[in-house]
Design an enzyme around this catalytic site. Structure first.
Site, mmCIF file in Angstrom:
data_model
loop_
_atom_site.group_PDB
_atom_site.id
_atom_site.type_symbol
_atom_site.label_atom_id
_atom_site.label_comp_id
_atom_site.label_asym_id
_atom_site.label_seq_id
_atom_site.Cartn_x
_atom_site.Cartn_y
_atom_site.Cartn_z
ATOM 1 N N MET A 7 0.839 -1.199 0.000
ATOM 2 C CA MET A 7 0.000 0.000 0.000
ATOM 3 C C MET A 7 0.873 1.248 0.000
ATOM 4 S SD MET A 7 -3.008 -1.468 0.223
ATOM 5 C CE MET A 7 -4.110 -0.150 0.709
ATOM 6 N N GLY A 9 -0.243 4.267 -0.475
ATOM 7 C CA GLY A 9 -1.011 5.431 -0.057
ATOM 8 C C GLY A 9 -1.678 6.114 -1.233
ATOM 9 N N GLY A 10 -1.519 5.523 -2.429
ATOM 10 C CA GLY A 10 -2.137 6.079 -3.629
ATOM 11 C C GLY A 10 -3.394 5.331 -4.022
ATOM 12 N N VAL A 11 -4.043 5.819 -5.068
ATOM 13 C CA VAL A 11 -5.329 5.260 -5.473
ATOM 14 C C VAL A 11 -5.183 3.893 -6.121
ATOM 15 C CG1 VAL A 11 -5.314 6.444 -7.726
ATOM 16 C CG2 VAL A 11 -7.503 5.789 -6.669
ATOM 17 N N SER A 13 -2.919 1.362 -5.621
ATOM 18 C CA SER A 13 -2.719 0.267 -4.661
ATOM 19 C C SER A 13 -3.964 0.075 -3.786
ATOM 20 C CB SER A 13 -1.483 0.523 -3.798
ATOM 21 O OG SER A 13 -1.605 1.725 -3.056
ATOM 22 N N LEU A 32 5.407 0.497 2.982
ATOM 23 C CA LEU A 32 6.859 0.445 3.116
ATOM 24 C C LEU A 32 7.406 1.820 3.466
ATOM 25 C CD1 LEU A 32 7.863 -1.825 0.091
ATOM 26 C CD2 LEU A 32 7.174 -2.462 2.416
ATOM 27 N N CYS A 101 14.151 -0.140 -7.587
ATOM 28 C CA CYS A 101 13.224 -0.267 -6.458
ATOM 29 C C CYS A 101 12.324 -1.492 -6.648
ATOM 30 C CB CYS A 101 12.386 0.994 -6.315
ATOM 31 S SG CYS A 101 11.304 1.000 -4.861
ATOM 32 N N CYS A 199 11.393 9.669 -6.519
ATOM 33 C CA CYS A 199 10.687 9.853 -5.251
ATOM 34 C C CYS A 199 11.572 10.426 -4.154
ATOM 35 C CB CYS A 199 10.073 8.535 -4.798
ATOM 36 S SG CYS A 199 11.264 7.252 -4.372
#
Length: 391
Positions: A7, A9-11, A13, A32, A101, A199
């Site tokens: 998750m 924190g975005g739409v 996921s 994470l 990543c 990021c």
């Protein structure tokens, strides 16, 4: 199945986790933490791992009625992604941190821990598709929505990792449909902006960020004939195809802009020239990996116990060198040769159409139709018809 939903924190996921729950899986959400000093709030679509992101992920899990945890992967992220990014630039290459990543964090460290804890699969909000062939072997394919397709950044996944990968957004026609579904479910992230850029450099100033971490020395900017045109503050902070930031001070003879053609970290030189000289028609890649089982040409080559000078049979592919670039037709083969003074495998890719701005350190992903065959890190890229640039 027991499914671990990554998750962000975005739409994407959020909806992926919701669909996994709807499918009847036993789902646990995990966010994470990739930074030891996360920001409190995001700046629009920039930044990651903020406290706001973890809170958004928690709210979605609460709405779904599933457990939620935060796992600290910050040390692994620093070593495998951030330090690698710095090291690659220090050697005059242009890395792709999103590939690293996915390779090292989301589908290595995370998946390893998930399997060790008894989970059957890791679910993410990537737009990509996993298909099983007639023998039950899993293949990675493009998503239904090519505009949002993220199979390129997943090209690093291996056969074993694909066995435990779940992408519930694979068949979704558009991102608008994902947002509409999130709104129907009452998720607060329904209208949250997508993240972009690197990021861990939230202000987008990659050069400024690198200048604080790499020893940069003034050196020469040369043209293709070897003439010194000016000086720079450090070759390692440039990338092939770059136009801005050269500060040569005088125009080219034809008045056209100059672009970075080559970076020479050993001599601290930057070579510039006209845009048309950026075109390349052959790419050589190292450190290849195959998404799923390798195709028959590679399996036969590996079974032959190849040695120096041996090559596999050639095979037709589509080659893509950026996440949202158009793929171009090409032929490829694997060769055992001398790479940087050592015997090593390399993928030789002959492009059917020239590409511009291809830099060492970037990733080339190979496709056949919608299927991702695999990927390699670009070591060299050049035009077979162009004379070598003067040293």
């Amino acid at each position: 199945m027991r499914v671990l939903a990554a998750m962000s924190g975005g739409v994407d996921s959020a909806v992926a986790a919701a669909r996994a729950v709807d499918a009847g899986h036993d789902v646990v959400g995990v966010h994470l933490a990739l930074s030891r000093m996360p920001g409190t709030l995001r700046t629009g679509s920039r930044g990651c791992c903020t406290i706001e992101d973890s809170m958004d992920a928690r709210r979605v899990c609460d709405a779904l009625g599933i457990p939620f945890y935060v796992w600290d992967f910050s040390e692994r992220f620093k070593e495998d992604v951030v330090d690698n990014f710095i090291d690659e630039y220090s050697q005059g290459r242009t890395p792709n941190p999103c590939m690293r990543c996915n390779e090292k964090i989301k589908f290595a460290a995370l998946l390893e821990k998930a399997v060790a804890l008894g989970f059957d699969a890791v679910c993410t909000g990537h737009y990509a598709k996993v298909i099983e062939d007639a023998e039950g072997n899993r293949e990675l394919h493009r998503a239904a929505d090519w505009a949002k397709d993220q199979s390129y950044v997943l090209g690093v996944l291996t056969h074993e990792q694909l066995k435990h990968s779940m992408f519930p957004l694979a068949e979704t026609p558009t991102k608008a449909e994902v947002r509409a579904e999130a709104e129907e479910r009452g998720f607060s992230v329904a209208k949250k902006p997508d993240s972009h850029d690197i990021c861990f450099i939230p202000d987008g100033n990659t050069r400024g960020w690198l200048e604080e971490r790499i020893d940069l020395e003034e050196g020469d900017i040369k043209d293709t004939s070897g003439e010194v045109l000016g000086t720079h503050r450090g070759a390692r902070a440039f990338t092939v195809g770059q136009r801005k930031g050269l500060s040569i001070g005088r125009p080219a003879a034809d008045g056209k802009p100059r672009f970075v053609l080559e970076i020479r970290p050993k001599t601290n030189e930057v070579v510039v020239g006209p845009k048309e000289m950026l075109a390349v028609d052959e790419i050589r890649g190292i450190r290849e990996s195959w998404a799923g089982l390798p195709i028959s040409e590679i399996q036969a080559f590996d079974a032959s116990d190849p040695g120096l000078g041996d090559s596999s049979a050639s095979f037709d592919v589509m080659a893509q060198v950026r996440a949202h670039a158009d793929p171009v037709p090409a032929t490829a083969h694997v060769n055992i040769g001398e790479v940087d003074g050592e015997t090593a495998r390399e993928i030789v890719i002959r492009l059917g159409e020239p590409l511009k701005g291809v830099a060492p350190g970037q990733t080339v992903v190979l496709y056949q139709g919608t299927r991702v065959l695999g990927q390699a890190t670009i070591n060299r890229a050049y035009s077979l018809s162009r004379p070598d640039v003067v040293s």
